[in-house]
Write an enzyme that holds these catalytic residues in place. Sequence first.
Site, PDB file in Angstrom:
ATOM      1  N   LYS A  69       2.067  -3.414   6.654  1.00 48.28           N
ATOM      2  CA  LYS A  69       2.434  -3.563   5.242  1.00 48.28           C
ATOM      3  C   LYS A  69       3.949  -3.363   5.069  1.00 48.28           C
ATOM      4  O   LYS A  69       4.610  -4.104   4.341  1.00 48.28           O
ATOM      5  CB  LYS A  69       1.684  -2.545   4.377  1.00 48.28           C
ATOM      6  N   TYR A 106      -1.750  -0.118  10.592  1.00 52.15           N
ATOM      7  CA  TYR A 106      -2.053  -0.815   9.331  1.00 52.15           C
ATOM      8  C   TYR A 106      -0.894  -0.655   8.346  1.00 52.15           C
ATOM      9  O   TYR A 106      -0.360  -1.641   7.834  1.00 52.15           O
ATOM     10  CB  TYR A 106      -3.341  -0.270   8.702  1.00 52.15           C
ATOM     11  N   SER A 165       0.833  -1.208   0.000  1.00 52.98           N
ATOM     12  CA  SER A 165       0.000   0.000   0.000  1.00 52.98           C
ATOM     13  C   SER A 165       0.862   1.250   0.000  1.00 52.98           C
ATOM     14  O   SER A 165       1.971   1.248   0.546  1.00 52.98           O
ATOM     15  CB  SER A 165      -0.884   0.006   1.260  1.00 52.98           C
TER      16      SER A 165
HETATM   17  C1  WQD Z   1      -9.315  10.197   0.469  1.00 50.31           C
HETATM   18  C2  WQD Z   1      -9.491  11.715   0.620  1.00 50.31           C
HETATM   19  C3  WQD Z   1      -9.768  12.418   2.886  1.00 50.31           C
HETATM   20  C4  WQD Z   1     -13.639  10.389   3.457  1.00 50.31           C
HETATM   21  C5  WQD Z   1      -7.041   5.114   2.532  1.00 50.31           C
HETATM   22  C6  WQD Z   1      -6.118   4.292   3.323  1.00 50.31           C
HETATM   23  C7  WQD Z   1      -5.091   3.653   2.434  1.00 50.31           C
HETATM   24  C8  WQD Z   1      -5.728   2.943   1.271  1.00 50.31           C
HETATM   25  C9  WQD Z   1      -6.737   3.828   0.548  1.00 50.31           C
HETATM   26  C10 WQD Z   1      -5.537   0.610   1.874  1.00 50.31           C
HETATM   27  C11 WQD Z   1      -8.717  12.276   1.792  1.00 50.31           C
HETATM   28  C12 WQD Z   1     -11.032  12.693   2.087  1.00 50.31           C
HETATM   29  C13 WQD Z   1     -12.445  10.849   2.917  1.00 50.31           C
HETATM   30  C14 WQD Z   1     -14.665  11.306   3.793  1.00 50.31           C
HETATM   31  C15 WQD Z   1     -13.275  13.119   3.042  1.00 50.31           C
HETATM   32  N1  WQD Z   1      -6.319   1.738   1.737  1.00 50.31           N
HETATM   33  N2  WQD Z   1     -12.269  12.191   2.714  1.00 50.31           N
HETATM   34  N3  WQD Z   1     -14.439  12.647   3.572  1.00 50.31           N
HETATM   35  O1  WQD Z   1      -7.097   8.071   3.428  1.00 50.31           O
HETATM   36  O2  WQD Z   1      -6.190   8.479   1.070  1.00 50.31           O
HETATM   37  O3  WQD Z   1      -6.335   6.173   1.954  1.00 50.31           O
HETATM   38  O4  WQD Z   1      -7.646   4.326   1.536  1.00 50.31           O
HETATM   39  O5  WQD Z   1      -4.422   0.421   1.482  1.00 50.31           O
HETATM   40  O6  WQD Z   1      -4.394   2.749   3.240  1.00 50.31           O
HETATM   41  O7  WQD Z   1      -5.447   5.158   4.212  1.00 50.31           O
HETATM   42  O8  WQD Z   1      -8.431   7.371   1.377  1.00 50.31           O
HETATM   43  O9  WQD Z   1     -10.771   7.583   0.748  1.00 50.31           O
HETATM   44  O10 WQD Z   1     -10.176   7.661   3.214  1.00 50.31           O
HETATM   45  O11 WQD Z   1      -9.592   9.599   1.727  1.00 50.31           O
HETATM   46  O12 WQD Z   1     -13.092  14.330   2.850  1.00 50.31           O
HETATM   47  O13 WQD Z   1     -15.777  10.939   4.305  1.00 50.31           O
HETATM   48  O14 WQD Z   1     -10.861  11.987   0.875  1.00 50.31           O
HETATM   49  O15 WQD Z   1      -9.480  13.490   3.787  1.00 50.31           O
HETATM   50  O16 WQD Z   1      -8.261  13.580   1.425  1.00 50.31           O
HETATM   51  P1  WQD Z   1      -6.971   7.644   2.006  1.00 50.31           P
HETATM   52  P2  WQD Z   1      -9.824   8.012   1.804  1.00 50.31           P
END
Ligand code: WQD
Length: 346
Positions: A152, A148, A124
């Site tokens: 990885k 997490y 990841s």
């Molecule tokens: C994306 C953007 C949030 C939700 C995660 C894991 C990573 C991988 C992919 C496994 C960010 C914003 C999010 C919401 C928002 N998974 N957001 N409102 O955090 O980049 O990565 O998923 O490997 O390990 O950490 O993805 O989709 O949670 O967030 O504004 O309700 O959307 O702040 O900028 P992230 P995400």
Amino acid sequence: MAILVTGGAGYIGSHICVGLLNAGYEIVVLDNFSNSNPEALRRVSEITGKQFKKYQVDLVNKERVEQIFSEIKIDAVIHLAGLKAVGESVVVPLKYYQNNLTGTINLADAMKKYKVKKLVFSSSATVYGATDQIPIREDTPLGAVNPYGRTKQMIEDIFRDLYDSDSTWNIALLRYFNPIGSHNSGRIGEDPNGIPDNLMPYISQVAIGKLPYLNVFGNDYPTKDGTGLRDYIHVVDLAIGHLKALEKVQSTSGIGAYNLGTGRGYSVLEMVEAFEKASGKKVPYTIKDRRQGDAAICFADPTKAREQLGWEATRGINVMCEDTWRWQQNNPNGYEKLVKPITKSG
Ligand code: WQD
């Protein structure tokens, strides 16, 4: 000779199984169904018209894992099984270390015992932590900042040490950025338990009316509209990246890490706009404080995967949103919970 897919019933795993079967591979799926549904595997067969062996197995059960290798001739392994919620990992770190590390070590032990040394591992982009080296290259220093991500990074270290001890292993470490979208049939897709943590499933549930509005976590980041920027990649492009990595480990010895991203970032508000266009639905939102642990900007330099795997993402943001919406519309409640899980199948 079969390809063993651990976690094959999951969101990414089911899309990889479709790709493998369509490419003519024989596959065997292990999944404990703790965060997935056997229905996804039934639909993999529906989409491809092919049957395959599937077993409800928890990788922490060492004897059971070895039994699979004793019964079936396995050529290579695609290892996806693992707990993957960043927020949850902070609350219950021991559960993540126990499950992700013990399961992986049991799997690697069985592979070693049965001389199966071709491996594609689901890593990841979280292994990079909060880096300011953007776009991110594979030689960017690693520095996971949550349990997490640390599992990885530790698993990558385990496989690097394993390769250093025995250079006859062929290992590809695939660092995913932000997988979204669904197979264009609308029959398999992301089916989060409860309220989604990730952006795309949350937006999709707002669009269909299951959630009232999106919370945008911060609009004071150094980006064009102030909201967080990520490298969203279509899950089918991601699956194809695994097929390319499998070809690599079947022909070349060595170990290598590869970023599976598009090389382009989109902000939260750009994703909202793209999804409204794809769905024809409004996605109301409200601005909230930043989410703890979030990076401002994160996207890949995918050059190495293009040059060494012969792979690059081809599906754009509109297709990612259209395919997500089709899955959401066809399956408003995801995979209906099934009466009886699969325990063993021929
Ligand atoms: C994306 C953007 C949030 C939700 C995660 C894991 C990573 C991988 C992919 C496994 C960010 C914003 C999010 C919401 C928002 N998974 N957001 N409102 O955090 O980049 O990565 O998923 O490997 O390990 O950490 O993805 O989709 O949670 O967030 O504004 O309700 O959307 O702040 O900028 P992230 P995400």
